[in-house]
Scaffold this motif. Sequence first.
Motif, PDB file in Angstrom:
ATOM      1  N   LYS A   2       0.838  -0.758   0.070  1.00 16.92           N
ATOM      2  CA  LYS A   2      -0.513   0.311  -0.035  1.00 16.92           C
ATOM      3  C   LYS A   2       1.099   1.106  -0.101  1.00 16.92           C
ATOM      4  O   LYS A   2       1.910   0.621   0.851  1.00 16.92           O
ATOM      5  CB  LYS A   2      -0.965  -0.002   1.128  1.00 16.92           C
ATOM      6  CG  LYS A   2      -1.511   0.939   1.353  1.00 16.92           C
ATOM      7  CD  LYS A   2      -3.592   0.939   1.096  1.00 16.92           C
ATOM      8  CE  LYS A   2      -4.374   1.742   1.411  1.00 16.92           C
ATOM      9  NZ  LYS A   2      -5.082   2.392   0.156  1.00 16.92           N
ATOM     10  N   ILE A   3       0.458   1.856  -0.266  1.00 20.44           N
ATOM     11  CA  ILE A   3       1.752   3.440  -0.724  1.00 20.44           C
ATOM     12  C   ILE A   3       0.127   4.461   0.425  1.00 20.44           C
ATOM     13  O   ILE A   3      -0.461   4.910  -0.147  1.00 20.44           O
ATOM     14  CB  ILE A   3       1.551   3.733  -2.050  1.00 20.44           C
ATOM     15  CG1 ILE A   3       1.729   2.983  -3.339  1.00 20.44           C
ATOM     16  CG2 ILE A   3       2.440   5.285  -2.236  1.00 20.44           C
ATOM     17  CD1 ILE A   3       2.058   4.337  -4.532  1.00 20.44           C
ATOM     18  N   THR A   4       1.706   4.621   1.314  1.00 21.57           N
ATOM     19  CA  THR A   4       1.375   5.731   2.157  1.00 21.57           C
ATOM     20  C   THR A   4       2.709   6.759   2.381  1.00 21.57           C
ATOM     21  O   THR A   4       3.541   6.771   1.666  1.00 21.57           O
ATOM     22  CB  THR A   4       0.819   4.916   3.642  1.00 21.57           C
ATOM     23  OG1 THR A   4       2.658   4.643   3.466  1.00 21.57           O
ATOM     24  CG2 THR A   4       0.840   3.983   3.232  1.00 21.57           C
ATOM     25  N   LEU A  69      -4.804   5.085 -17.831  1.00 22.94           N
ATOM     26  CA  LEU A  69      -4.939   7.163 -17.863  1.00 22.94           C
ATOM     27  C   LEU A  69      -5.868   7.376 -16.790  1.00 22.94           C
ATOM     28  O   LEU A  69      -5.900   8.067 -15.644  1.00 22.94           O
ATOM     29  CB  LEU A  69      -5.866   7.831 -19.224  1.00 22.94           C
ATOM     30  CG  LEU A  69      -4.433   7.636 -19.975  1.00 22.94           C
ATOM     31  CD1 LEU A  69      -4.526   8.331 -21.171  1.00 22.94           C
ATOM     32  CD2 LEU A  69      -3.638   8.863 -19.070  1.00 22.94           C
ATOM     33  N   GLN A  70      -6.920   6.709 -16.603  1.00 20.17           N
ATOM     34  CA  GLN A  70      -7.639   6.508 -15.581  1.00 20.17           C
ATOM     35  C   GLN A  70      -7.447   6.646 -14.009  1.00 20.17           C
ATOM     36  O   GLN A  70      -8.746   6.852 -13.315  1.00 20.17           O
ATOM     37  CB  GLN A  70      -9.162   6.161 -15.909  1.00 20.17           C
ATOM     38  CG  GLN A  70      -9.036   4.364 -15.553  1.00 20.17           C
ATOM     39  CD  GLN A  70      -8.016   3.557 -16.239  1.00 20.17           C
ATOM     40  OE1 GLN A  70      -7.436   4.262 -17.071  1.00 20.17           O
ATOM     41  NE2 GLN A  70      -8.598   2.508 -16.202  1.00 20.17           N
ATOM     42  N   MET A  75      -6.025   9.862  -9.151  1.00 18.46           N
ATOM     43  CA  MET A  75      -5.103  10.671  -8.197  1.00 18.46           C
ATOM     44  C   MET A  75      -5.512  11.354  -8.257  1.00 18.46           C
ATOM     45  O   MET A  75      -4.776  11.940  -6.466  1.00 18.46           O
ATOM     46  CB  MET A  75      -3.577   9.829  -9.204  1.00 18.46           C
ATOM     47  CG  MET A  75      -2.274  10.219  -8.134  1.00 18.46           C
ATOM     48  SD  MET A  75      -1.286   9.563  -9.499  1.00 18.46           S
ATOM     49  CE  MET A  75      -0.752  11.007 -10.495  1.00 18.46           C
ATOM     50  N   ILE A  76      -5.457  12.233  -9.136  1.00 22.20           N
ATOM     51  CA  ILE A  76      -5.438  14.243  -8.496  1.00 22.20           C
ATOM     52  C   ILE A  76      -7.083  14.061  -8.958  1.00 22.20           C
ATOM     53  O   ILE A  76      -7.147  14.515 -10.189  1.00 22.20           O
ATOM     54  CB  ILE A  76      -4.545  14.992  -9.093  1.00 22.20           C
ATOM     55  CG1 ILE A  76      -2.775  14.200  -8.668  1.00 22.20           C
ATOM     56  CG2 ILE A  76      -4.861  16.601  -8.880  1.00 22.20           C
ATOM     57  CD1 ILE A  76      -1.943  15.180  -9.332  1.00 22.20           C
ATOM     58  N   PRO A  77      -7.989  14.539  -7.764  1.00 22.78           N
ATOM     59  CA  PRO A  77      -9.442  14.345  -8.460  1.00 22.78           C
ATOM     60  C   PRO A  77      -9.341  16.056  -8.775  1.00 22.78           C
ATOM     61  O   PRO A  77      -9.281  16.976  -8.211  1.00 22.78           O
ATOM     62  CB  PRO A  77     -10.141  14.415  -7.386  1.00 22.78           C
ATOM     63  CG  PRO A  77      -9.572  13.588  -6.211  1.00 22.78           C
ATOM     64  CD  PRO A  77      -7.902  13.542  -6.682  1.00 22.78           C
TER      65      PRO A  77
END
Length: 116
Positions: A2-4, A69-70, A75-77
């Motif tokens: 998990k990326i934290t 790409l989605q 990632m950055i809404p």
Amino acid sequence: MKITKQLTDTAILEEFGNRLARARIDQQLTQAALANQAGVSKRTVERIEAGASAQMPSCIRIFRVLGLLQGLDLMIPEAGPRPMDLLKLKGKVRQRASKNRNEPKVGATWVWGDDA
């Protein structure tokens, strides 16, 4: 993994590379085929998968080929105005961030509390 935010930049890049490699392999693409379709060098694909940093345009080209790409959109809404901001701004769109009020003034000298 998990990326934290507790992970180091290096660990995040390695995980990013591992995930891209897994996506490539799942689609039955070699590094050379991915590089060719994305318009980047094979060495660029190798470096990204190994956890090295890369230029964003190269990553976007690779994401496009892998159909990821989605993930960038998630990632950055897209930022939208908060309801309270809409009330304060009366429908106007904010154009810039305000200055941090707790930030020390540029050029101001710092003194000990008992010297003042």
